[in-house]
Design a protein around this motif. Structure first.
Motif, mmCIF file in Angstrom:
data_model
loop_
_atom_site.group_PDB
_atom_site.id
_atom_site.type_symbol
_atom_site.label_atom_id
_atom_site.label_comp_id
_atom_site.label_asym_id
_atom_site.label_seq_id
_atom_site.Cartn_x
_atom_site.Cartn_y
_atom_site.Cartn_z
ATOM 1 N N GLY A 47 0.859 -1.237 0.003
ATOM 2 C CA GLY A 47 -0.031 -0.019 0.146
ATOM 3 C C GLY A 47 0.776 1.291 0.000
ATOM 4 O O GLY A 47 0.149 2.241 -0.225
ATOM 5 N N ASP A 48 2.075 1.222 0.233
ATOM 6 C CA ASP A 48 3.008 2.398 0.163
ATOM 7 C C ASP A 48 3.016 2.959 -1.276
ATOM 8 O O ASP A 48 2.858 2.304 -2.352
ATOM 9 C CB ASP A 48 4.446 1.979 0.459
ATOM 10 C CG ASP A 48 4.869 1.815 1.978
ATOM 11 O OD1 ASP A 48 3.734 1.977 2.671
ATOM 12 O OD2 ASP A 48 5.723 1.432 2.340
ATOM 13 N N GLU A 49 2.867 4.353 -1.401
ATOM 14 C CA GLU A 49 2.984 5.107 -2.625
ATOM 15 C C GLU A 49 3.934 6.170 -2.712
ATOM 16 O O GLU A 49 4.446 6.649 -1.979
ATOM 17 C CB GLU A 49 1.737 5.808 -2.698
ATOM 18 C CG GLU A 49 0.249 4.851 -2.977
ATOM 19 C CD GLU A 49 -0.732 5.624 -2.725
ATOM 20 O OE1 GLU A 49 -1.048 6.122 -4.026
ATOM 21 O OE2 GLU A 49 -1.395 5.927 -1.703
ATOM 22 N N LEU A 50 4.621 6.031 -4.101
ATOM 23 C CA LEU A 50 5.580 7.137 -4.269
ATOM 24 C C LEU A 50 4.985 7.866 -5.544
ATOM 25 O O LEU A 50 5.163 7.273 -6.465
ATOM 26 C CB LEU A 50 6.962 6.615 -4.488
ATOM 27 C CG LEU A 50 8.041 7.590 -4.833
ATOM 28 C CD1 LEU A 50 8.153 8.598 -3.993
ATOM 29 C CD2 LEU A 50 9.171 6.522 -5.142
ATOM 30 N N LEU A 51 4.505 9.092 -5.150
ATOM 31 C CA LEU A 51 3.609 9.910 -6.455
ATOM 32 C C LEU A 51 4.718 11.078 -6.963
ATOM 33 O O LEU A 51 5.407 11.433 -6.213
ATOM 34 C CB LEU A 51 2.509 10.596 -5.784
ATOM 35 C CG LEU A 51 1.482 9.474 -4.920
ATOM 36 C CD1 LEU A 51 0.578 10.465 -4.289
ATOM 37 C CD2 LEU A 51 0.752 8.629 -5.887
ATOM 38 N N VAL A 52 4.548 11.187 -8.227
ATOM 39 C CA VAL A 52 5.322 12.166 -8.728
ATOM 40 C C VAL A 52 4.563 13.149 -9.643
ATOM 41 O O VAL A 52 4.364 12.855 -10.802
ATOM 42 C CB VAL A 52 6.556 11.672 -9.569
ATOM 43 C CG1 VAL A 52 7.557 12.585 -10.062
ATOM 44 C CG2 VAL A 52 7.319 10.485 -8.952
#
Ligand code: TRP
Length: 345
Positions: free
Chosen positions: A155-160
């Motif tokens: 569920g971790d997210e890395l948004l750009v």
């Protein structure tokens, strides 16, 4: 609980313009305001050197200028989820970049469409291309992956959040993240997710596809009302409309593109559009109203900028940079470990 992070950045080559606002800052503010996303806004001063190493002195004030523009539009490092990060002051990021270089192939970097377009421009200007420039896509992947939640949890997210032109770099970040994990059989990185704004790009005042400093077709967030007037008056409109009573085109007409983007009075915009298409309004009226609309949009931004001139920008950037270093340390340690870089036992 799952970690949500966002990282994005801008080269610190000078003051920011309306194109930055539409293509980037507007989305960044939304991401920041979501609240539960930890945001890292990167002042890409090392990347700025990839094009300015011959004259770094022209960049001397640019970090301050970018920070002021960010604050003025509403990015808010007083919030606990917001960090302004100075790229050159994160040594862990540079170390991560070097490791990523080892698994990045020369020919795939050369195929990157954004890099290719920029190279073409350099060649046309007869500038020599540096190795720093050629490897910047990998360096940019390090910018993004340095804040990977580590260790990664489901569920971790890395948004750009970025403009359209940055998407190839983000795809490359996904490629390198996956390649690293597969090669070394470890889950160090998670794939980043692009957030691309609906209006990805704003045309220049000359109608060219992109507003940019180098094309000298930009309206800056910090331009004063007099400069705004002058720039709007020299804006391109419908080239086929040589008289005010000829029906004009509004869809691709820069003046109308700006009206739609910045004029909050929607009734006025549709009235002008209708009359323009019927040949019932002159360019001057349309432009005068655009000057007014742009100034109402920019007034609070310019005011904020003045206010922030007196705040301690250094402290803001030092704190944000420290937060990025802390985020990067475990990621770098895991990558270093995975590549067997360690003292002998
Ligand atoms: N390449 C971006 C620009 O031209 C700046 C940038 C550097 C960036 N590192 C980044 C953007 C990481 C998004 C993510 O302005």
């Amino acid at each position: 609980m799952a970690t949500r992070r966002a990282l994005t950045g801008i080269r610190t080559t000078g003051r920011l313009h309306l194109g930055h606002y539409i293509g980037a800052l507007k989305q960044w503010i939304q991401v920041q305001d979501t609240g539960n996303i930890e945001c890292f806004f990167l002042l890409a001063d090392v990347q700025a050197l990839t094009t300015h190493a011959d004259r770094p002195e022209v960049l001397a004030n640019s970090i301050r200028d970018v920070v002021l523009d960010w604050l003025a539009v509403g990015l808010n490092p007083n919030r606990t989820n917001v960090h302004f990060v100075l790229q050159s002051q994160v040594p862990e990021r540079a170390a991560l970049s070097q490791l990523l270089q080892m698994i990045a192939y020369k020919n795939e970097v050369e195929r990157n469409p954004t890099l290719k377009a920029e190279l073409e421009q350099q060649h046309r200007g007869r500038h020599s291309t540096t190795m720093g420039f050629m490897t910047y896509p990998i360096d940019q992947v390090a910018d993004i992956l340095m804040v990977c939640p580590y260790p990664p949890e489901p569920g971790d997210e890395l948004l750009v959040p970025v403009g359209e032109d940055q998407v190839p770099h983000l795809e490359y970040a996904r490629v390198l993240a996956r390649r690293f994990n597969e090669k070394y059989n470890r889950r160090v990185f998670i794939p980043c997710e692009p957030i691309v704004g609906r209006v990805g790009r704003l045309v220049g005042i000359d109608g060219q596809a992109k507003m940019s400093k180098s094309l000298d077709n930009a309206i800056y967030l910090s331009d004063n009302p007099e400069i705004i007037r002058r720039k709007v008056m020299r804006m391109f409109t419908d080239p086929k409309r040589v008289r005010a009573d000829i029906p004009g085109e509004t869809e691709n007409n820069p003046v109308f593109i700006y009206h739609r983007a910045f004029n909050s009075d929607e009734a006025e915009v549709s009235d002008l559009t209708e009359r323009y298409q019927k040949g019932k309004v002159g360019d001057t009226e349309v432009k005068n109203k655009l000057v007014k609309a742009l100034n109402s949009f920019l007034d609070p931004i310019r005011e904020n900028r003045c206010q922030f001139e007196r705040t301690n920008l250094r402290e803001i950037v030092v704190d944000g940079t420290q937060a990025a270093r802390e985020a990067c340390k475990p990621v770098l340690a895991a990558a270093t470990e995975a590549m067997f870089l360690r003292f002998p036992t």
